[in-house]
Design a protein around this motif. Sequence first.
Motif, PDB file in Angstrom:
ATOM      1  N   GLU A 183      -0.342   8.833   0.372  1.00  9.29           N
ATOM      2  CA  GLU A 183       0.067   7.533  -0.141  1.00  9.29           C
ATOM      3  C   GLU A 183      -0.063   7.444  -1.649  1.00  9.29           C
ATOM      4  OE1 GLU A 183       1.531   3.674  -0.058  1.00  9.29           O
ATOM      5  OE2 GLU A 183       1.457   5.179   1.528  1.00  9.29           O
ATOM      6  N   VAL A 184      -1.083   8.072  -2.217  1.00  8.58           N
ATOM      7  CA  VAL A 184      -1.379   7.899  -3.643  1.00  8.58           C
ATOM      8  C   VAL A 184      -0.628   8.895  -4.512  1.00  8.58           C
ATOM      9  CG1 VAL A 184      -3.236   8.000  -5.348  1.00  8.58           C
ATOM     10  CG2 VAL A 184      -3.608   6.865  -3.177  1.00  8.58           C
ATOM     11  N   MET A 185      -0.413  10.099  -4.020  1.00 11.03           N
ATOM     12  CA  MET A 185       0.180  11.152  -4.849  1.00 11.03           C
ATOM     13  C   MET A 185       1.488  10.753  -5.535  1.00 11.03           C
ATOM     14  SD  MET A 185      -1.705  13.869  -5.113  1.00 11.03           S
ATOM     15  CE  MET A 185      -0.683  15.319  -5.345  1.00 11.03           C
ATOM     16  N   PRO A 186       2.434  10.067  -4.901  1.00 10.49           N
ATOM     17  CA  PRO A 186       3.684   9.703  -5.598  1.00 10.49           C
ATOM     18  C   PRO A 186       3.475   8.812  -6.823  1.00 10.49           C
ATOM     19  CG  PRO A 186       3.954   9.498  -3.235  1.00 10.49           C
ATOM     20  CD  PRO A 186       2.489   9.707  -3.468  1.00 10.49           C
ATOM     21  N   TYR A 187       2.315   8.136  -6.899  1.00 12.28           N
ATOM     22  CA  TYR A 187       2.085   7.199  -8.008  1.00 12.28           C
ATOM     23  C   TYR A 187       1.253   7.811  -9.127  1.00 12.28           C
ATOM     24  CZ  TYR A 187       3.859   3.850  -4.636  1.00 12.28           C
ATOM     25  OH  TYR A 187       4.644   3.185  -3.741  1.00 12.28           O
ATOM     26  N   LEU A 188       0.863   9.060  -8.972  1.00 14.32           N
ATOM     27  CA  LEU A 188       0.167   9.748 -10.049  1.00 14.32           C
ATOM     28  C   LEU A 188       1.176  10.436 -10.979  1.00 14.32           C
ATOM     29  CD1 LEU A 188      -2.739  11.441  -8.032  1.00 14.32           C
ATOM     30  CD2 LEU A 188      -2.792   9.264  -9.263  1.00 14.32           C
ATOM     31  N   GLU A 214      -8.952   3.000  -6.468  1.00 15.78           N
ATOM     32  CA  GLU A 214      -8.765   1.627  -6.014  1.00 15.78           C
ATOM     33  C   GLU A 214      -8.144   1.639  -4.638  1.00 15.78           C
ATOM     34  OE1 GLU A 214      -6.094  -0.358  -8.609  1.00 15.78           O
ATOM     35  OE2 GLU A 214      -4.497   1.117  -8.384  1.00 15.78           O
ATOM     36  N   CYS A 215      -8.204   0.498  -3.987  1.00 11.78           N
ATOM     37  CA  CYS A 215      -7.635   0.381  -2.646  1.00 11.78           C
ATOM     38  C   CYS A 215      -6.130   0.448  -2.725  1.00 11.78           C
ATOM     39  CB  CYS A 215      -8.092  -0.924  -1.994  1.00 11.78           C
ATOM     40  SG  CYS A 215      -7.378  -1.189  -0.352  1.00 11.78           S
ATOM     41  N   PRO A 216      -5.493   1.313  -1.946  1.00 12.32           N
ATOM     42  CA  PRO A 216      -4.032   1.418  -2.039  1.00 12.32           C
ATOM     43  C   PRO A 216      -3.292   0.203  -1.483  1.00 12.32           C
ATOM     44  CG  PRO A 216      -4.850   2.796  -0.266  1.00 12.32           C
ATOM     45  CD  PRO A 216      -6.067   2.279  -0.981  1.00 12.32           C
ATOM     46  N   LEU A 217      -3.988  -0.633  -0.715  1.00  9.98           N
ATOM     47  CA  LEU A 217      -3.327  -1.798  -0.117  1.00  9.98           C
ATOM     48  C   LEU A 217      -3.573  -3.087  -0.888  1.00  9.98           C
ATOM     49  CD1 LEU A 217      -4.022  -1.040   3.639  1.00  9.98           C
ATOM     50  CD2 LEU A 217      -1.894  -0.701   2.378  1.00  9.98           C
ATOM     51  N   ILE A 263      -1.272   0.035  -6.832  1.00  6.99           N
ATOM     52  CA  ILE A 263      -0.284   0.809  -6.075  1.00  6.99           C
ATOM     53  C   ILE A 263       0.573  -0.101  -5.231  1.00  6.99           C
ATOM     54  CG2 ILE A 263      -0.022   2.549  -4.269  1.00  6.99           C
ATOM     55  CD1 ILE A 263      -2.438   3.973  -5.363  1.00  6.99           C
ATOM     56  N   MET A 264      -0.033  -1.112  -4.647  1.00 11.22           N
ATOM     57  CA  MET A 264       0.740  -2.059  -3.846  1.00 11.22           C
ATOM     58  C   MET A 264       1.742  -2.817  -4.705  1.00 11.22           C
ATOM     59  SD  MET A 264       1.538  -3.320  -1.005  1.00 11.22           S
ATOM     60  CE  MET A 264       0.301  -2.521   0.006  1.00 11.22           C
ATOM     61  N   VAL A 265       1.328  -3.124  -5.950  1.00 12.95           N
ATOM     62  CA  VAL A 265       2.259  -3.811  -6.854  1.00 12.95           C
ATOM     63  C   VAL A 265       3.412  -2.896  -7.233  1.00 12.95           C
ATOM     64  CG1 VAL A 265       2.494  -4.941  -9.096  1.00 12.95           C
ATOM     65  CG2 VAL A 265       0.423  -5.269  -7.747  1.00 12.95           C
ATOM     66  N   ASP A 266       3.109  -1.606  -7.501  1.00 14.08           N
ATOM     67  CA  ASP A 266       4.168  -0.660  -7.876  1.00 14.08           C
ATOM     68  C   ASP A 266       5.109  -0.363  -6.722  1.00 14.08           C
ATOM     69  OD1 ASP A 266       3.049  -0.510 -10.377  1.00 14.08           O
ATOM     70  OD2 ASP A 266       1.852   1.286  -9.925  1.00 14.08           O
ATOM     71  N   SER A 267       4.654  -0.530  -5.506  1.00 12.36           N
ATOM     72  CA  SER A 267       5.503  -0.229  -4.343  1.00 12.36           C
ATOM     73  C   SER A 267       6.215  -1.450  -3.801  1.00 12.36           C
ATOM     74  CB  SER A 267       4.639   0.388  -3.228  1.00 12.36           C
ATOM     75  OG  SER A 267       3.658  -0.543  -2.779  1.00 12.36           O
ATOM     76  N   ILE A 268       6.337  -2.485  -4.624  1.00 14.29           N
ATOM     77  CA  ILE A 268       6.951  -3.723  -4.156  1.00 14.29           C
ATOM     78  C   ILE A 268       8.417  -3.549  -3.805  1.00 14.29           C
ATOM     79  CG2 ILE A 268       7.648  -4.504  -6.433  1.00 14.29           C
ATOM     80  CD1 ILE A 268       6.153  -6.683  -3.651  1.00 14.29           C
ATOM     81  N   ASP A 269       9.074  -2.536  -4.421  1.00 16.58           N
ATOM     82  CA  ASP A 269      10.501  -2.324  -4.166  1.00 16.58           C
ATOM     83  C   ASP A 269      10.754  -1.398  -2.985  1.00 16.58           C
ATOM     84  OD1 ASP A 269       9.403  -0.193  -5.460  1.00 16.58           O
ATOM     85  OD2 ASP A 269      11.184   0.280  -6.659  1.00 16.58           O
ATOM     86  N   ARG A 270       9.727  -0.924  -2.313  1.00 15.72           N
ATOM     87  CA  ARG A 270       9.921  -0.050  -1.151  1.00 15.72           C
ATOM     88  C   ARG A 270      10.167  -0.878   0.096  1.00 15.72           C
ATOM     89  NH1 ARG A 270       5.126   4.118  -0.613  1.00 15.72           N
ATOM     90  NH2 ARG A 270       6.395   4.568   1.243  1.00 15.72           N
ATOM     91  N   PRO A 271      10.977  -0.389   1.018  1.00 16.76           N
ATOM     92  CA  PRO A 271      11.209  -1.155   2.258  1.00 16.76           C
ATOM     93  C   PRO A 271       9.959  -1.186   3.132  1.00 16.76           C
ATOM     94  CG  PRO A 271      12.254   0.983   2.382  1.00 16.76           C
ATOM     95  CD  PRO A 271      11.750   0.838   0.970  1.00 16.76           C
TER      96      PRO A 271
END
Length: 637
Positions: free
Chosen positions: A559-564, A605-608, A612-620
């Motif tokens: 879950e975290v690797m794509p955001y690094l 940090e917590c991924p949920l 990370i949750m903010v950066d993934s707002i555009d994901r389905p």
Amino acid sequence: HLSQGRAVLAAKYFAQCPPALEPFADTAVRLALTNLGIDSRHAYSTTLGREALKSNLPLITYLADKMRVGKNNNDKMSCTMIGAWLTELYLHERDSSPAAKQALTQFLSQNVHTMDAKTIMKILTSHDVNATDCAAYAAVSGDITTAVNAALRVAPDTQDGVVEALRILNEAPFELAESLYYKYASTLLARAPVLAGKSFLSRYTHGLSPARLLPSFMFYERLRRDRKRANQVAAAAKGKNPFALNATEGVEESKTLESVDVTTGSRDTFGGGGVEVQIMAQAGSFVDDPSVSIKYFEGVIKLGCRSSAIYSFLVSLYVESADEEPLYKFLSAHVPSASVASEVSRKAGLGAFAGEEISSGLDMSYALRTVLASGRHFRSAIKLYMGFGMRQQAVELALKVDPSLARELAQDSVELEERKRLWLMIARSAASEIVHGGDVDVVSKVVSVLKDCGPDVLSIEDVLPFLPDFAQIDQIKDEICEALTSYSSKIEGFLKEMNECDHTCDALRGEISRLRTHRMELRSDAKCAFTNKTVLSAGEPFYVFPSGYVVLESALKQEVMPYLNEKQRARVKEIERDLQSKTNGFLDPSADSLQAELDGLIAAECPLTGSIMVDSIDRPFDDGDEVEGTGENMASV
């Protein structure tokens, strides 16, 4: 009638006779022989007839009537031949008869389009005819070149010919007069500069090019300088000035210049017909007008001329003048303001000032070089420096000529660092000027600089290095007290900030100590937030976050690797390899530090609930597995 002495009346009857009875050649010769001094009994039969034919008036009457007949018959050849003969006769009669001159003028004006203009002009110029008469006929005939040549030919030491030439050029169509303006500009300027300048300016809107007139103006200004220098040398030699070096050589040079003025001119022909006329620029005909060039170029610039050569030559004329006001006024109108110049200079450098949007046709680089080379007009040089956005150079120059102007320029600066640098220059200059001048009041001058710039720019400690080694501090006692008071208040502010930092550090230390002993309770059936597997029975490490979520290590990495970033992902892989090598076979103490670094990268940090949750707002919301499962359920239905 001829035998009775009525030769004029006889000539009229001869003109009416048919050619078969009285051929033209025979009759014309018969009327002309006696006046030529040839005694012929065939021409007259009595003494009265002989006396009557001694005048050219019968022949003129006969030829005039014949020309009238040819004009009515559109016989161009006859009119040209007879008209040339009549012109010669009128010219011979003008000295003996006062009315002949008026008759000549009337004859020429009535037969302008009937006779050949070039032929008539050759005849007129072969006699001592007034230039105005020749110019008038040539102008009416449409031969502008001949008219201007004729006007400039006679009386080169007066303005009459130039006035007439300018009148002809002004009234002529511009297409015909344009080339003549360029050709005779030098002569027109030398004899009547004011009238010539006005004429040139009035024709600018028609298309008269100032750039093509520029060489003539440059030649005129050079003649002015040469004559002025020659006059100064001659005056010095005449007065035996001991400071006039080589006075004898100066006199010879003066004579040389006068001879050059006498022989300078233009050589041309009337109508291209071979009659050569030299228009002399006599020494007495030269009119020295120091303002005609400036007025003309100022006028064309106001009318929209944007030629860089015109601007540059006008600047050079301004620089030669002792009065700086015209130059400064001109630069104020064409040099950009300091704020605009600074903005453009920061964006594109000095090359941007060559653009028309900033300085139109003014070449500021040339203007600055010219002004500095003159050694005067420093206010104009400062204006140009400001136009380039070079405030520091402007202040440096102003300190040499006008210290008050330097202070104004420094005060107008909007950048604090620049203002401080400029005021330091002013303070240093004030101190050094006083020391070199022998003034003992150094402190008061430096203190005045401090008051002008304000306490937010300079303080007493900034200018202390500029003061002499031995100076009384009575005059700067107040400034020193203010500086000490300022330091005291600043120290109190720093102490307060330090106390606040201490309290913050104590709070952080307490928080760190609390986190070291912090414990979290985990249910035995807790499941991974991503894989929904029971974490205690999954057989791999897991992470518990303060938010309450539990995530397996493998799921957290996925879950975290794509955001690094690239560097962080590479480091994670490197740590995994090191941990794998260190845990195979023996226990390495450095593994704990590597594991701690890995935890900091993937479990910061917590991924949920974190960023990370903010950066993934555009994901389905649905992932691939859920979409695939949904497809299978729909297929089974």
